[in-house]
Scaffold this motif. Structure first.
Motif, PDB file in Angstrom:
ATOM      1  N   MET A 137     -46.019 -36.649 -11.414  1.00 26.20           N
ATOM      2  CA  MET A 137     -46.597 -37.452 -10.325  1.00 26.20           C
ATOM      3  C   MET A 137     -46.350 -36.758  -8.982  1.00 26.20           C
ATOM      4  O   MET A 137     -45.246 -36.296  -8.717  1.00 26.20           O
ATOM      5  CB  MET A 137     -45.930 -38.835 -10.324  1.00 26.20           C
ATOM      6  CG  MET A 137     -46.544 -39.809  -9.329  1.00 26.20           C
ATOM      7  SD  MET A 137     -45.464 -41.231  -9.048  1.00 26.20           S
ATOM      8  CE  MET A 137     -45.337 -41.935 -10.703  1.00 26.20           C
ATOM      9  N   LYS A 138     -47.391 -36.679  -8.184  1.00 31.48           N
ATOM     10  CA  LYS A 138     -47.256 -36.056  -6.871  1.00 31.48           C
ATOM     11  C   LYS A 138     -47.690 -37.017  -5.762  1.00 31.48           C
ATOM     12  O   LYS A 138     -48.754 -37.629  -5.853  1.00 31.48           O
ATOM     13  CB  LYS A 138     -48.082 -34.770  -6.802  1.00 31.48           C
ATOM     14  CG  LYS A 138     -47.512 -33.662  -7.681  1.00 31.48           C
ATOM     15  CD  LYS A 138     -48.176 -32.338  -7.408  1.00 31.48           C
ATOM     16  CE  LYS A 138     -47.565 -31.247  -8.297  1.00 31.48           C
ATOM     17  NZ  LYS A 138     -48.212 -29.947  -8.088  1.00 31.48           N
ATOM     18  N   ASP A 150     -38.686 -39.271 -10.132  1.00 33.47           N
ATOM     19  CA  ASP A 150     -39.758 -38.944 -11.066  1.00 33.47           C
ATOM     20  C   ASP A 150     -41.058 -38.534 -10.400  1.00 33.47           C
ATOM     21  O   ASP A 150     -42.147 -38.745 -10.957  1.00 33.47           O
ATOM     22  CB  ASP A 150     -40.000 -40.135 -12.006  1.00 33.47           C
ATOM     23  CG  ASP A 150     -40.328 -41.408 -11.228  1.00 33.47           C
ATOM     24  OD1 ASP A 150     -40.054 -41.441  -9.995  1.00 33.47           O
ATOM     25  OD2 ASP A 150     -40.860 -42.349 -11.840  1.00 33.47           O
ATOM     26  N   ALA A 151     -40.968 -37.997  -9.219  1.00 31.37           N
ATOM     27  CA  ALA A 151     -42.192 -37.537  -8.553  1.00 31.37           C
ATOM     28  C   ALA A 151     -41.865 -36.426  -7.575  1.00 31.37           C
ATOM     29  O   ALA A 151     -40.739 -36.309  -7.091  1.00 31.37           O
ATOM     30  CB  ALA A 151     -42.874 -38.693  -7.829  1.00 31.37           C
ATOM     31  N   LYS A 163     -45.790 -44.875  -3.689  1.00 28.26           N
ATOM     32  CA  LYS A 163     -45.345 -44.625  -5.073  1.00 28.26           C
ATOM     33  C   LYS A 163     -45.417 -45.906  -5.915  1.00 28.26           C
ATOM     34  O   LYS A 163     -45.846 -45.893  -7.074  1.00 28.26           O
ATOM     35  CB  LYS A 163     -43.915 -44.085  -5.073  1.00 28.26           C
ATOM     36  CG  LYS A 163     -43.382 -43.778  -6.476  1.00 28.26           C
ATOM     37  CD  LYS A 163     -42.027 -43.119  -6.456  1.00 28.26           C
ATOM     38  CE  LYS A 163     -41.618 -42.685  -7.863  1.00 28.26           C
ATOM     39  NZ  LYS A 163     -41.546 -43.784  -8.827  1.00 28.26           N
TER      40      LYS A 163
END
Lengths: 311, 311
Positions: free
Chosen positions: A1-2, A30-31, A295
């Motif tokens: 994830m970006k 997590d990104a 996010k």
């Protein structure tokens, strides 16, 4: 994830935005954060703060859309601006969300030019938070994307706000109120008189009728719907009350909740990607929360839930 | 000089209104108060407070227009109501001003049926006070008489508010601002975009351009003009901020200035007689100030000054 962040947007960019990115990095596992803007200046700020640039990805540009520039003209004339580039990346799927504390109008125009409005949505809306006196939050929309609205727009804002409140703020079956100048169905201006029956008949959200200016901080509703003119006046008035309470040194839990820094910005709802617009005066804390909100919009699949609701 | 007061209007009538009349009597030397409503109940309240009924004139009626009644229907169907009688007396010149804390809509309809709108004025407006952070007052109109406005209405509100601010609050050459969602001339909804050039071209008042929600308590303007929908939302929101600050026990000079009791009510501007509408929850202090405001409107020849301005 970006997650894309415009580091050139806002009155205190790029210092506040890069420092905000560091704060966000510390809370996200997590990104990857993608910083869009002047890479050299960003790296200098990171070094000054003993933070490795390797923790971020960069998309370099020095072109910026100013806060006072005409939105549509600027987006067209500045394809290399941080806002235009951010939307380009978002459209191509190279980032999954985009946020900026820059020119709100340009963020709105950019969204409609690039990721575009969700099919079935007539007009996207900008959303803000209103604190409740008894605790918890309400959602107010539109706060400025649409100065003039049609009754159908208000109906759709009810659904947009309802899905948003449920997914992002965990409000079950959110109560949707229409901001008006009387409680009764027959009260209001032409717009509200036409919107009321549409909202009442809707089976897609829990319409609870008219709410008045005095009900905004009460528990009458969770989602407050109005045209963007009324919403913008309310938003700026409420912000000024907070600013006054700070100036006056009034310390109070309720007034503190007006502090936009906590919420991180205003999502644009009704477009095909998660986008958040931050306050121009955003400090690093506000930038961090803007990134975390964008996010959260990815994590909860907000956009696809809205797409489904409008199918 | 005779000043009419509806003693049946308001949530705490007739107790609050009769006690307010006593307070007003103690401050007025050059006018007679005419109490319109249930004479027997009024006399009992006066006796209970050791105050001679001979200090007042009475126009007896027991018919009342309720706070929730439909204004136009009520005015037509209840010619013997205190509001209808008050306007009858005002029209006949038996009283020189009339005020009531009763049904606002009925007060507005009654005015237009009896003393009528001033020639040249398209729509009367209801006015309220907004305190300034630095001290002093601003005027906000319209706060609910006209939910939908035309550009010409906003232009006229500028003039009405300007004359009112100058005569009643001694503000020299009052600065008139248009409530909008941006500072620039090209910002706003269709209504404001059309009203701005009209106001800018006016030579009858000192137009200072757009003002935003955040400017309402600042010194950007003295007269804040908007449609009655926007104004009503602002008014009720501001009132709720005051109620919250009282609940929270916040003691502050600025917040205290939101206390409607000090100002006594909202004048209806643009009609051929001095009329003030009080807040439904008016206490005796508020009633007193409502009566004093209506007297001030007589003393300053406000109505004839407005008539001249619209000639």
């Amino acid at each position: 994830m970006k997650i894309g962040l415009d580091i050139m947007g806002g009155d205190f960019a790029p210092e506040a935005t890069v420092l905000g990115a560091i704060l966000a990095y510390n809370e996200i596992t997590d990104a990857k954060l993608v910083l869009i803007g002047d890479k050299e200046r960003a790296i200098k700020i990171l070094h000054d703060n003993n933070f490795s640039p390797d923790n971020f990805e960069f998309v370099h540009t020095t072109e910026v859309i100013g806060m006072a520039e005409h939105p549509a003209k600027a987006v067209i004339q500045k394809p290399e601006s941080s806002i235009s580039l951010g939307y380009q990346l978002l459209k191509e799927g190279q980032i999954d969300a985009f946020s900026s504390a820059g020119n709100t109008g340009a963020m709105l125009v950019g969204a409609m030019f690039s990721v575009k409005t969700i099919p079935g949505v007539s007009r996207p809306a900008i959303t803000t938070i209103v604190p409740k006196l008894k605790g918890g939050l309400g959602i107010l929309l539109d706060v400025g994307a649409n100065a003039d609205c049609k009754p159908e727009n208000l109906l759709q804002f009810g659904l947009l706000g309802s899905v948003f409140a449920e997914l992002i703020y965990n409000i079950k079956d959110p109560r949707v109120g229409l901001i008006n100048i009387g409680e009764e169905e027959e009260k209001g201006n032409i717009l509200c008189l036409a919107a009321y029956p549409l909202m009442k008949e809707s089976k897609q959200f829990n319409f609870v009728g008219n709410v008045e200016g005095r009900d905004l901080f009460t528990d009458h509703a969770d989602v407050f719907v109005c045209d963007g003119f009324t919403g913008n006046v309310i938003l700026k008035l409420a912000e000024s009350v907070y600013v006054i309470s700070v100036k006056k040194g009034i310390k109070d839990e309720f007034y503190d909740k007006f502090n936009y820094e906590q919420y991180g910005g205003s999502p644009i709802l009704g477009i095909n990607a998660p986008v958040v617009v931050g306050h121009g005066i955003s400090n690093p804390e506000a930038i961090k929360n803007m990134v975390l909100l964008s996010k959260n919009m990815i994590d909860t699949n907000l956009v696809s839930k809205i797409q489904q609701a409008f199918q």
